[in-house]
Motif scaffolding. Structure first.
Motif, PDB file in Angstrom:
ATOM      1  N   ILE A 135      71.244  52.519   8.818  1.00  0.00           N
ATOM      2  CA  ILE A 135      72.504  52.944   9.481  1.00  0.00           C
ATOM      3  C   ILE A 135      73.821  52.606   8.401  1.00  0.00           C
ATOM      4  O   ILE A 135      74.775  52.407   8.587  1.00  0.00           O
ATOM      5  CB  ILE A 135      72.882  52.244  10.698  1.00  0.00           C
ATOM      6  CG1 ILE A 135      72.827  50.824  10.711  1.00  0.00           C
ATOM      7  CG2 ILE A 135      72.292  52.953  11.975  1.00  0.00           C
ATOM      8  CD1 ILE A 135      73.333  50.289  12.044  1.00  0.00           C
ATOM      9  N   THR A 136      73.054  52.213   7.303  1.00  0.00           N
ATOM     10  CA  THR A 136      74.307  51.889   6.193  1.00  0.00           C
ATOM     11  C   THR A 136      74.319  53.288   5.255  1.00  0.00           C
ATOM     12  O   THR A 136      73.803  54.060   5.579  1.00  0.00           O
ATOM     13  CB  THR A 136      73.669  50.994   5.189  1.00  0.00           C
ATOM     14  OG1 THR A 136      72.403  51.392   4.622  1.00  0.00           O
ATOM     15  CG2 THR A 136      73.436  49.433   5.663  1.00  0.00           C
ATOM     16  N   LYS A 145      78.160  55.685   8.109  1.00  0.00           N
ATOM     17  CA  LYS A 145      77.407  55.839   9.275  1.00  0.00           C
ATOM     18  C   LYS A 145      77.952  54.695  10.347  1.00  0.00           C
ATOM     19  O   LYS A 145      78.358  55.161  11.553  1.00  0.00           O
ATOM     20  CB  LYS A 145      75.897  55.678   9.128  1.00  0.00           C
ATOM     21  CG  LYS A 145      75.466  56.732   8.438  1.00  0.00           C
ATOM     22  CD  LYS A 145      73.837  56.326   7.959  1.00  0.00           C
ATOM     23  CE  LYS A 145      73.236  57.197   7.302  1.00  0.00           C
ATOM     24  NZ  LYS A 145      71.911  56.608   6.733  1.00  0.00           N
ATOM     25  N   LEU A 146      78.056  53.705  10.117  1.00  0.00           N
ATOM     26  CA  LEU A 146      78.555  52.493  10.975  1.00  0.00           C
ATOM     27  C   LEU A 146      79.881  52.908  11.447  1.00  0.00           C
ATOM     28  O   LEU A 146      80.253  52.218  12.645  1.00  0.00           O
ATOM     29  CB  LEU A 146      78.524  51.041  10.366  1.00  0.00           C
ATOM     30  CG  LEU A 146      77.112  50.034  10.915  1.00  0.00           C
ATOM     31  CD1 LEU A 146      76.887  48.847  10.062  1.00  0.00           C
ATOM     32  CD2 LEU A 146      77.135  49.981  12.340  1.00  0.00           C
ATOM     33  N   ILE A 180      80.408  47.159   4.155  1.00  0.00           N
ATOM     34  CA  ILE A 180      78.919  47.287   4.899  1.00  0.00           C
ATOM     35  C   ILE A 180      77.954  47.211   4.270  1.00  0.00           C
ATOM     36  O   ILE A 180      76.856  46.449   4.285  1.00  0.00           O
ATOM     37  CB  ILE A 180      79.195  48.595   5.887  1.00  0.00           C
ATOM     38  CG1 ILE A 180      80.460  48.753   6.777  1.00  0.00           C
ATOM     39  CG2 ILE A 180      77.816  48.874   6.561  1.00  0.00           C
ATOM     40  CD1 ILE A 180      80.746  50.027   7.600  1.00  0.00           C
ATOM     41  N   ASP A 181      77.928  47.992   3.049  1.00  0.00           N
ATOM     42  CA  ASP A 181      76.672  48.214   2.451  1.00  0.00           C
ATOM     43  C   ASP A 181      76.285  47.115   1.475  1.00  0.00           C
ATOM     44  O   ASP A 181      75.144  47.058   0.818  1.00  0.00           O
ATOM     45  CB  ASP A 181      76.665  49.700   1.513  1.00  0.00           C
ATOM     46  CG  ASP A 181      76.749  50.789   2.550  1.00  0.00           C
ATOM     47  OD1 ASP A 181      76.916  51.811   1.936  1.00  0.00           O
ATOM     48  OD2 ASP A 181      76.405  50.510   3.711  1.00  0.00           O
ATOM     49  N   ILE A 216      82.694  42.348   7.866  1.00  0.00           N
ATOM     50  CA  ILE A 216      83.497  43.335   8.216  1.00  0.00           C
ATOM     51  C   ILE A 216      84.016  42.966   9.853  1.00  0.00           C
ATOM     52  O   ILE A 216      83.724  42.104  10.262  1.00  0.00           O
ATOM     53  CB  ILE A 216      82.769  44.646   8.443  1.00  0.00           C
ATOM     54  CG1 ILE A 216      81.369  44.367   9.191  1.00  0.00           C
ATOM     55  CG2 ILE A 216      82.295  45.030   7.108  1.00  0.00           C
ATOM     56  CD1 ILE A 216      80.689  45.606   9.093  1.00  0.00           C
ATOM     57  N   GLY A 217      84.877  43.935  10.349  1.00  0.00           N
ATOM     58  CA  GLY A 217      85.558  43.485  11.621  1.00  0.00           C
ATOM     59  C   GLY A 217      85.689  44.665  12.563  1.00  0.00           C
ATOM     60  O   GLY A 217      85.605  45.808  12.118  1.00  0.00           O
ATOM     61  N   THR A 218      86.328  44.343  13.576  1.00  0.00           N
ATOM     62  CA  THR A 218      87.049  45.601  14.510  1.00  0.00           C
ATOM     63  C   THR A 218      88.151  44.941  14.925  1.00  0.00           C
ATOM     64  O   THR A 218      88.413  43.668  15.073  1.00  0.00           O
ATOM     65  CB  THR A 218      86.007  45.540  15.710  1.00  0.00           C
ATOM     66  OG1 THR A 218      84.759  46.023  15.537  1.00  0.00           O
ATOM     67  CG2 THR A 218      86.876  46.435  16.881  1.00  0.00           C
ATOM     68  N   ILE A 219      89.337  46.024  15.214  1.00  0.00           N
ATOM     69  CA  ILE A 219      90.760  45.459  15.534  1.00  0.00           C
ATOM     70  C   ILE A 219      91.065  46.440  16.576  1.00  0.00           C
ATOM     71  O   ILE A 219      90.949  47.709  16.656  1.00  0.00           O
ATOM     72  CB  ILE A 219      91.575  45.908  14.267  1.00  0.00           C
ATOM     73  CG1 ILE A 219      91.070  45.023  12.987  1.00  0.00           C
ATOM     74  CG2 ILE A 219      92.827  45.353  14.592  1.00  0.00           C
ATOM     75  CD1 ILE A 219      91.955  45.504  11.902  1.00  0.00           C
ATOM     76  N   PHE A 220      91.906  45.777  17.778  1.00  0.00           N
ATOM     77  CA  PHE A 220      92.149  46.611  18.822  1.00  0.00           C
ATOM     78  C   PHE A 220      93.454  45.988  19.359  1.00  0.00           C
ATOM     79  O   PHE A 220      93.971  44.741  19.178  1.00  0.00           O
ATOM     80  CB  PHE A 220      91.123  46.516  19.657  1.00  0.00           C
ATOM     81  CG  PHE A 220      90.928  45.046  20.292  1.00  0.00           C
ATOM     82  CD1 PHE A 220      89.853  44.101  19.518  1.00  0.00           C
ATOM     83  CD2 PHE A 220      91.621  44.605  21.455  1.00  0.00           C
ATOM     84  CE1 PHE A 220      89.529  43.076  20.151  1.00  0.00           C
ATOM     85  CE2 PHE A 220      91.311  43.337  22.051  1.00  0.00           C
ATOM     86  CZ  PHE A 220      90.377  42.323  21.237  1.00  0.00           C
TER      87      PHE A 220
END
Ligand code: AHG
Ligand code: MN
Ligand code: MN
Length: 327
Positions: A48-49, A64-65, A117-118, A123-127
């Motif tokens: 999934i990279t 992909k991610l 990612i690769d 890395i992160g998620t922001i919301f």
């Protein structure tokens, strides 16, 4: 140690009537981030990279991610029963969700720092979480174009050496670390405060010649030798906003994404990068401006709007803005 869910339950007051909705949405966000954290930590084994072979509305090639994370969050928010709409970096338009209690909107960057990612870098998620403008009318894009000072809650997940969720709902900032043995987030960094000053500046120096003259002069200021003000500062740049921001939140520092020739309004997106990070910055005693305006006061005009960003330790942001104001 208190889990994120129990921490939220015990702190109903500052969410008042929105408590129920934010709690359910936070439950779904944390469930999704645990799934993503597990995938990130063995991405190389899951094939999934790498590139997904598509580009998003930003004209950026999607990893992909990026798409996998986006799908996981959309699924989780849809089944929360409280989310009625999503604005995502990975979707051209808003997603409208038909849900009986749906009064809440989520703006998100499902995977921030995709270029890392690769190469196995954080890395992160922001919301961001908002309330719909009118509970008796269907969701429209206008519901998403609220100023950042209307956010009910905001947070980021950092898939770093540990997986952390940093969260605010307007009553300070708290950090939670994922415990894989218990499969839950637990309070690890209560009441996070941004140091007023610091000795780290964070920007993509490679764009120096394209930066506005005021930013160039601020960079020279950071590089000058001056014992009293602990200069020269150190340049640290990870290329993931979440990771650069989190380091500065802990140690003190400033992150700058100024206008460049390629991105004349700045690269970072107001709705799902700058606003949530600005809410967290201010709630921890820091500051977040464009070159001349408080981020949280900006009235968005479109969901993928980009703005310049000066964010972090308040005294460092003030100093940088002094240089920028001069020119
Ligand atoms: P995303 O991966 O969600 O597109 O965000 C990447 C952003 C941000 O995380 C980071 O600070 C910045 O892009 C890095 O940009 P440059 O590579 O242009 O410096
Ligand atoms: Mn991003
Ligand atoms: Mn992203």
């Amino acid at each position: 140690m208190k889990s994120l869910h129990h921490f939220l339950q015990d702190n109903k007051t500052y969410l008042n009537t929105n408590f129920e909705g934010v709690l359910h949405i936070m439950d779904s966000i944390q469930k999704a981030s645990i799934i993503i954290s597990k995938k990130v930590r063995k991405a190389g084994l899951l094939n999934i990279t790498g590139e997904a072979g598509a580009t998003n509305v930003q004209g950026e090639s999607q990893k992909k991610l990026d798409i996998i994370a986006n799908d996981i969050f959309i699924e989780a928010l849809t089944t929360s029963g409280y989310c009625c709409g999503i604005a995502s970096e990975e979707n051209d338009d808003i997603l409208i969700i038909d849900s009986k209690n749906g009064q809440y909107l989520v703006c998100m960057d499902p995977l921030d720092g995709s270029s890392n990612i690769d190469v196995n870098v954080s890395i992160g998620t922001i919301f961001s979480i908002y309330k719909k403008l009118d509970e008796n009318t269907p969701v429209t894009v206008d519901d998403f174009l609220q100023k950042g000072n209307k956010q009910l809650a905001a947070g980021y997940v950092l898939y770093g050496s540990s997986t952390m969720m940093v969260f605010t709902s307007g009553n300070g900032v708290n950090g939670f670390t994922y415990d894989s043995d218990k499969n839950d987030f637990y309070l690890s960094n209560p009441n996070m405060n941004s140091p007023k000053n610091g000795t780290i500046y964070s920007l993509n120096q490679g764009n120096f010649i394209e930066f506005p003259i005021g930013v160039q002069n601020y960079i020279h200021y950071c590089q000058e030798k001056d014992k009293e003000s602990n200069r020269p500062y150190s340049l640290r740049y990870i290329g993931s906003l979440v990771a650069d921001f989190h380091r500065n939140l802990q140690k003190g520092g400033i992150f700058i994404y100024p206008p460049t020739a390629k991105t004349p309004n700045g690269k970072l997106r107001l709705l799902y990068e700058c606003n949530p990070m600005a809410f967290i910055a201010e709630q921890s005693g820091g500051k977040a401006f464009t070159h001349n305006q408080r981020i949280l006061d900006i009235k968005p005009t479109e969901i993928h709007q980009r703005v310049s960003l000066f964010i972090g330790s308040s005294e460092m942001v003030n100093k940088a803005l002094d240089f920028v104001k001069e020119y």
